[in-house]
Scaffold this active site. Structure first.
Site, PDB file in Angstrom:
ATOM      1  N   ASP A 115      18.043  35.968  46.704  1.00  0.00           N
ATOM      2  CA  ASP A 115      17.739  34.617  46.228  1.00  0.00           C
ATOM      3  C   ASP A 115      16.214  34.433  46.311  1.00  0.00           C
ATOM      4  O   ASP A 115      15.487  35.379  46.629  1.00  0.00           O
ATOM      5  CB  ASP A 115      18.514  33.560  47.034  1.00  0.00           C
ATOM      6  CG  ASP A 115      18.058  33.467  48.474  1.00  0.00           C
ATOM      7  OD1 ASP A 115      17.616  34.490  49.020  1.00  0.00           O
ATOM      8  OD2 ASP A 115      18.128  32.371  49.069  1.00  0.00           O
TER       9      ASP A 115
ATOM     10  N   ASP B 179      14.036  33.165  48.314  1.00  0.00           N
ATOM     11  CA  ASP B 179      13.247  33.407  49.536  1.00  0.00           C
ATOM     12  C   ASP B 179      13.775  34.596  50.336  1.00  0.00           C
ATOM     13  O   ASP B 179      13.367  34.807  51.478  1.00  0.00           O
ATOM     14  CB  ASP B 179      13.174  32.145  50.409  1.00  0.00           C
ATOM     15  CG  ASP B 179      14.542  31.700  50.920  1.00  0.00           C
ATOM     16  OD1 ASP B 179      15.558  32.011  50.270  1.00  0.00           O
ATOM     17  OD2 ASP B 179      14.588  31.057  51.983  1.00  0.00           O
TER      18      ASP B 179
ATOM     19  N   SER C  11      14.227  28.030  48.398  1.00  0.00           N
ATOM     20  CA  SER C  11      15.305  29.016  48.426  1.00  0.00           C
ATOM     21  C   SER C  11      15.803  29.375  47.024  1.00  0.00           C
ATOM     22  O   SER C  11      15.061  29.937  46.240  1.00  0.00           O
ATOM     23  CB  SER C  11      16.438  28.516  49.321  1.00  0.00           C
ATOM     24  OG  SER C  11      17.432  29.494  49.442  1.00  0.00           O
TER      25      SER C  11
END
Ligand code: MG
Length: 452
Positions: A239, A241, A97
């Site tokens: 971000d 992902d 992430s």
């Protein structure tokens, strides 16, 4: 018990683990949990260690007799979309992430496309720690097939939700994709919606040469400058992902996640009334916007999997967190950065005001966050004591302890992974927020000293 999963999956630094079979054994545990003969949809983000971890996880899963559909380098929500669309039994996304490039990780997805419930993560943890792996016979091991069309179908699904209105204002938008997996997706969606799009960090690159993948204000200086330099109406940052989207207004100012969530809530409530699901640490900018818009507030513990599930249970019209993770049920019950970006374009295009004007119309509140060290074994006792000393105040204890007064609130929440309490205060002015933060940190210190 030792945990593998945090609030949003497992994170680790691949060159720092002692156990070099970690990814394979995770695959074995996940495959054993789903069961021989089941199908798992699998994707990964752009991190350089992705292919290495992918190979280990795939090896583990296949040896349990589960089949894999590999949908390639995609945003996390595309795996969630893929699980539902392909009617798979579950999903795995290899991603860390927003963490720095040296990290990687893994998220598990339930059969309905939502992030895996904690109770099921615990089952995977039990299998992993007891090494109770199921190993399929040589002629029953799983198969792996590629599917390259899921990303296209996901984009088409998002675009099918938006119907441009006549005379809709064309917007100029700068999109910073953080060298992640949405680099050629969000720009395509926004161009199809009629925007003039300028891209930053759109090429996939796991070294994250453009900026760190967490969309914090300090990491978005390049985007903020690009918005003002180009005279854009909006800046959008994902971000690592792309399950989240953060916004910059036309003046180059950072819009925090509570503010953008409040704008989505206000706009949604204009056309539909219903339940809005947010966690206990949500700003009153959002809470007040729910009540003034005629919505019904539903508070949950912190964590997007919990919010998504509650939204499904109460048939909510919108929900999300103050970190840019917004859930639109007309899309699916998970955070989706591409959908969030497209929805903000819609909000702006159908509004006479600029983004900075809309943000300044929101109720004024100031939030402050801090932490305080506390040994893990004392956390439960400390929480009980906080409740005891606050018995004459309004207390909410669905996640930590939240004390709510007319002009301020404070939330004490023990961290699940570190020996600390997180303390959050919010008030109508910074002085009160700071005063309450100091006051309650001092109370916490006294309580811990008394118990020890
Ligand atoms: Mg994310």
């Amino acid at each position: 018990m030792t945990r593998l999963f945090g609030t949003n999956g497992i994170r680790w630094q691949p060159d720092k683990v002692d156990d070099h079979n970690f990814a394979i054994e995770l695959g074995l545990a996940i495959g054993t949990y789903f069961g021989e003969g089941k199908t798992i949809c699998l994707g990964m983000d752009t991190r350089v260690t992705g292919p290495m971890i992918f190979s280990g996880v795939v090896s583990g899963i296949l040896s349990t007799g589960c089949d894999i559909i590999d949908i390639g380098v995609v945003p996390t929500p595309t795996v969630q979309f893929g699980v539902r669309t392909l009617k798979a039994d579950g999903g795995v996304m290899i991603t860390a992430s927003h963490n720095p490039p040296e990290f990687n990780g893994l998220k598990c997805i339930d059969h309905d496309g939502t992030e895996m419930a904690r109770v099921n993560e615990e089952k995977i943890e039990n299998i992993y720690f007891s090494k109770a792996f199921h190993v399929a016979a040589w002629n029953a091991v799983g198969d792996i097939n590629k599917n390259n069309e899921m990303i296209f179908r996901h984009i088409q699904h998002i675009l099918s939700i938006f119907k441009p209105k006549d005379g809709q204002k064309p917007l100029k938008v700068v999109v910073d994709c953080s060298n992640g997996p949405a680099g050629d997706l969000t720009p395509y969606i926004l161009r199809t919606m009629g925007c003039e799009v300028i891209t930053l960090n759109a090429q996939p690159d796991g070294m994250f040469p453009g900026r760190m993948p967490e969309p914090l204000e300090k990491n978005l200086q390049g985007l903020m400058k690009a918005v003002t330099d180009t005279g854009a109406d909006l800046g959008i940052a994902h971000d690592g992902d792309a399950d989240r989207a953060t916004f910059i207004d036309e003046k180059g100012n950072y819009v925090n996640g509570d503010e953008s969530l409040a704008l989505f809530v206000i706009d949604t409530l204009k056309s539909r009334k219903g339940k809005v699901v947010v966690p206990v640490n949500t700003s009153r900018k959002v809470i007040d916007s729910i009540s003034s818009g005629g919505g019904e507030l539903e508070l949950t513990p912190i964590g997007s999997p919990i919010i998504a599930r509650r939204m499904g249970n109460v048939n909510a019209i919108i929900g999300g967190e103050g970190n840019g993770g917004v859930i639109f049920p007309e899309n699916m019950l998970c955070r989706d950065g591409m959908m969030t970006a497209a929805r903000m374009v819609e909000v702006l295009a159908n509004n006479d005001k600029t983004l900075s004007q809309m943000v300044s119309d929101l109720p004024e509140y100031y939030i402050m966050r801090s932490k305080y060290e506390c040994p893990d074994n004392l956390k439960a006792k400390v929480l009980d004591r906080v409740k005891e000393i606050s018995h004459d105040l309004d207390i909410l204890d669905i996640d930590g302890v939240k004390i709510e007064e007319e002009n301020w609130w404070v939330l004490f929440r023990p961290s699940g992974t570190e020996p600390i309490f997180r303390v959050t205060t919010e008030a109508k002015d910074t002085e009160t927020a700071q005063l309450k933060l100091n006051e309650y940190k001092a109370k916490l210190k006294k309580i811990i000293e008394e118990i020890e």
